[in-house]
Scaffold this active site. Structure first.
Site, PDB file in Angstrom:
ATOM      1  N   TRP A 102      32.744  27.887  -2.626  1.00  0.00           N
ATOM      2  CA  TRP A 102      32.281  27.327  -1.618  1.00  0.00           C
ATOM      3  C   TRP A 102      31.463  26.169  -2.098  1.00  0.00           C
ATOM      4  O   TRP A 102      31.543  24.965  -1.291  1.00  0.00           O
ATOM      5  CB  TRP A 102      31.263  28.370  -0.961  1.00  0.00           C
ATOM      6  CG  TRP A 102      31.981  29.377  -0.246  1.00  0.00           C
ATOM      7  CD1 TRP A 102      31.898  30.964  -0.694  1.00  0.00           C
ATOM      8  CD2 TRP A 102      32.948  29.565   0.602  1.00  0.00           C
ATOM      9  NE1 TRP A 102      32.612  31.529   0.068  1.00  0.00           N
ATOM     10  CE2 TRP A 102      33.334  30.586   0.748  1.00  0.00           C
ATOM     11  CE3 TRP A 102      33.622  28.501   1.463  1.00  0.00           C
ATOM     12  CZ2 TRP A 102      34.275  31.038   1.807  1.00  0.00           C
ATOM     13  CZ3 TRP A 102      34.444  28.954   2.370  1.00  0.00           C
ATOM     14  CH2 TRP A 102      35.042  30.162   2.685  1.00  0.00           C
ATOM     15  N   ASP A 172      23.273  26.187   0.726  1.00  0.00           N
ATOM     16  CA  ASP A 172      24.428  27.125   1.405  1.00  0.00           C
ATOM     17  C   ASP A 172      23.684  28.321   1.268  1.00  0.00           C
ATOM     18  O   ASP A 172      23.933  28.807   0.368  1.00  0.00           O
ATOM     19  CB  ASP A 172      25.629  26.897   1.014  1.00  0.00           C
ATOM     20  CG  ASP A 172      26.908  27.658   1.914  1.00  0.00           C
ATOM     21  OD1 ASP A 172      26.259  28.648   2.667  1.00  0.00           O
ATOM     22  OD2 ASP A 172      27.994  27.699   1.463  1.00  0.00           O
ATOM     23  N   LYS A 196      27.773  37.016   8.024  1.00  0.00           N
ATOM     24  CA  LYS A 196      27.361  37.924   7.329  1.00  0.00           C
ATOM     25  C   LYS A 196      26.021  38.629   7.246  1.00  0.00           C
ATOM     26  O   LYS A 196      25.880  39.831   7.223  1.00  0.00           O
ATOM     27  CB  LYS A 196      27.438  36.837   5.930  1.00  0.00           C
ATOM     28  CG  LYS A 196      28.778  36.837   5.117  1.00  0.00           C
ATOM     29  CD  LYS A 196      28.916  35.350   4.980  1.00  0.00           C
ATOM     30  CE  LYS A 196      30.603  34.975   4.769  1.00  0.00           C
ATOM     31  NZ  LYS A 196      30.799  33.734   4.243  1.00  0.00           N
TER      32      LYS A 196
HETATM   33  C1  LIG Z   1      31.622  32.786   4.083  1.00  0.00           C
HETATM   34  C2  LIG Z   1      31.167  31.443   3.279  1.00  0.00           C
HETATM   35  C3  LIG Z   1      31.408  30.230   3.717  1.00  0.00           C
HETATM   36  C4  LIG Z   1      32.387  29.869   5.043  1.00  0.00           C
HETATM   37  O1  LIG Z   1      31.875  30.067   5.934  1.00  0.00           O
HETATM   38  P1  LIG Z   1      32.665  29.721   7.337  1.00  0.00           P
HETATM   39  O2  LIG Z   1      31.632  30.182   8.701  1.00  0.00           O
HETATM   40  O3  LIG Z   1      33.984  30.526   7.172  1.00  0.00           O
HETATM   41  O4  LIG Z   1      33.073  28.393   7.310  1.00  0.00           O
HETATM   42  C5  LIG Z   1      30.758  29.128   3.149  1.00  0.00           C
HETATM   43  N1  LIG Z   1      29.900  29.444   2.074  1.00  0.00           N
HETATM   44  C6  LIG Z   1      29.516  30.382   2.029  1.00  0.00           C
HETATM   45  C7  LIG Z   1      28.551  30.759   0.686  1.00  0.00           C
HETATM   46  C8  LIG Z   1      30.097  31.561   2.383  1.00  0.00           C
HETATM   47  O5  LIG Z   1      29.755  33.065   2.033  1.00  0.00           O
END
Ligand SMILES: *Cc1c(COP(=O)(O)O)cnc(C)c1O
Length: 360
Positions: A102, A172, A196
Site C-alpha cells: 500500500w 494511511d 477494516k
Molecule cells: C485495505 C487497504 C488499502 C486499500 O483500501 P481500499 O479501500 O480497498 O482502496 C489501502 N491501504 C491499506 C493500509 C489497507 O489496509
C-alpha cells in the site's frame, strides 16, 4: 450455522451488537417510515445521522477543531491520487517510506504528479520490518511526508513516528484506525477505508488540517478536491449514506465499550495471546521482526506449504475463515481487528495447538 470468526484482512467482522441494531432498524429508522438506505441524503433525519457520526468520531479520536472530517468514497486507493492533487503544490516534492504494497502504491501514484523521494524501504526483506529513518534523508521542502502506519499485508506497524518538522505527515490508517488512541495533531492528514475497523466498504474517511485544504492544482477533478467536500459537509454529491450510518453504530459500540483506551487494552490482549503462542510453537512462527509487530494483522507460516494449506482448510471447516496469507508472503494471516472478540482468538489458538499436536 453459527456465526464464523472471520480473520479476513478486509472487509472484516462487525460487532454483532451493531448488526442487530441495524437489523432492528432495517425496515424503519426511528419514526421515519423508511430504512436509512431509502432516505434522501438531504433529509432532516439523515442530516442528524451524519452529524452525529462526525460528532462521535471527533469525540472518540479527540480530533481538534482545526481539522476537517470528510466522508468520501473511492477507497483508500483513491487517496493515493487525491493527496498529491491537493497537497503537492508548493515544491512539487514528497517523501515516502516504503513498508509494503500500500505504501508503494501511494508512492507510485504520486509519481504521476511530482517529484517523489524514497526515504527508506524494507523491500529487501519482503517488508518484514520497519526501516530506520535518517532525518538527514528527509526532503526539507517536501509538500508532504507519507507513511502507511500499519502494513496490512506484512503485519508490521510504526511504533515511533518520524519527526518531519513543518512538513505535513500524511498517514494511511486503513487497517489500524480506532484500534488505539492516536495523537491527531502529529499529522497533517490521516485517511482510511472503512471496511477494516469502521464499517462496511464504500466509505473512506479523511481527517485533514484546515490549512492543507484549498490549494488543489487547477487540473484536480472536482470530486477529488478536498475543498469541495469540506465546503459541502461531505454532501457535494450523495455520500455513502448507509455505510456512514453503520459507522455511527460502530462508534456507539466503541464508546459503550469504554473508548480507545479500552479498545487498545482488548486489542493488546488478543495480539499477545496469538504472538505468545507463535513464539513457543515448534510448528508455527511469525514472519516479522518482533519489535515491529502489528496489533491488527498477524502473518505466520509453518515453513511447509502443504501443511499451511491443510491448516487453512481445516481451520475454515471449524469456523475460522479467511486465514490464508497474502500471496506475496504465503502461509497464514490472522487479522484481528476491533470487532474480533477475544474469544475468537482464544479459540483460534486452541485450534492451532490441537493442529500442532495432531500433525507433529
Ligand atoms: C485495505 C487497504 C488499502 C486499500 O483500501 P481500499 O479501500 O480497498 O482502496 C489501502 N491501504 C491499506 C493500509 C489497507 O489496509
Amino acid at each position: 450455522m453459527p456465526r464464523v470468526y472471520n480473520f479476513s484482512a478486509g472487509p472484516s467482522m462487525l460487532p454483532e451488537e451493531v448488526l442487530r441494531t441495524a437489523a432492528n432498524e432495517m425496515l424503519e429508522y426511528g419514526q421515519s417510515g423508511q430504512s436509512v438506505m431509502e432516505m434522501s441524503h438531504r433529509s432532516k433525519e439523515y442530516q442528524a445521522i451524519i452529524d452525529r457520526c462526525e460528532e462521535l468520531f471527533r469525540q472518540v479520536l479527540s480530533i481538534p477543531a482545526n481539522y476537517k472530517v470528510l466522508f468520501l468514497q473511492g477507497g483508500a486507493s483513491s487517496q493515493f491520487a487525491m493527496i498529491p492533487l491537493n497537497l503537492m503544490n508548493q515544491s512539487g516534492k514528497a517523501d515516502f517510506v516504503l513498508t509494503g504494497q500500500w505504501a508503494t502504491k501511494a508512492y507510485q501514484e504520486a509519481q504521476k504528479y511530482g517529484e517523489c523521494h524514497v526515504v527508506a524501504s524494507s523491500k529487501d526483506k519482503t517488508f518484514s520490518y520497519i526501516p530506520e529513518l535518517d532525518p538527514a534523508a528527509f526532503t526539507k521542502d517536501a509538500d508532504y511526508f507519507h507513511i502507511c502506519y500499519n502494513n496490512t499485508i506484512y503485519g508490521t506497524r510504526f511504533h515511533d513516528l518520524p519527526d518531519t518538522g513543518s512538513v505535513p505527515l500524511v498517514a494511511d490508517l486503513s487497517s489500524c484506525i480506532l484500534s488505539e488512541p492516536l495523537d491527531v495533531t502529529k499529522f497533517g492528514m490521516i485517511y482510511a477505508g472503512a471496511q477494516k475497523n469502521m464499517g462496511p466498504a464504500g466509505l473512506t474517511v479523511v481527517v485533514i488540517r484546515e490549512d492543507l485544504i484549498g490549494n488543489a492544482r487547477e487540473s484536480c477533478p472536482t470530486m477529488f478536491n478536498y475543498q469541495i467536500h469540506a465546503d459541502n459537509g461531505s454532501m457535494y454529491n450523495t455520500p455513502p449514506t448507509y455505510a456512514i450510518y453503520i459507522f455511527k453504530l460502530v462508534l456507539e459500540w466503541l464508546i459503550g465499550l469504554g473508548g480507545l483506551e479500552k479498545m487498545k487494552e482488548i486489542n493488546e490482549r488478543k495480539a499477545a495471546l496469538l504472538y505468545a503462542f507463535l513464539d513457543q510453537s515448534k510448528m508455527f512462527r511469525g514472519t516479522v521482526e518482533k519489535k515491529d509487530r502489528s496489533l491488527m494483522n498477524v502473518p505466520f507460516v509453518t515453513g511447509d506449504t502443504g501443511l499451511d494449506a491443510k491448516f487453512v482448510k481445516e481451520a475454515a471447516a471449524e469456523g475460522f475463515i479467511n486465514l490464508k496469507g497474502h500471496r506475496t508472503v504465503g502461509g497464514m494471516r490472522a487479522s484481528i481487528y476491533n470487532a474480533m472478540p477475544v474469544e475468537g482468538v482464544e479459540k483460534l489458538v486452541a485450534f492451532m495447538k490441537d493442529f500442532e499436536e495432531r500433525n507433529r
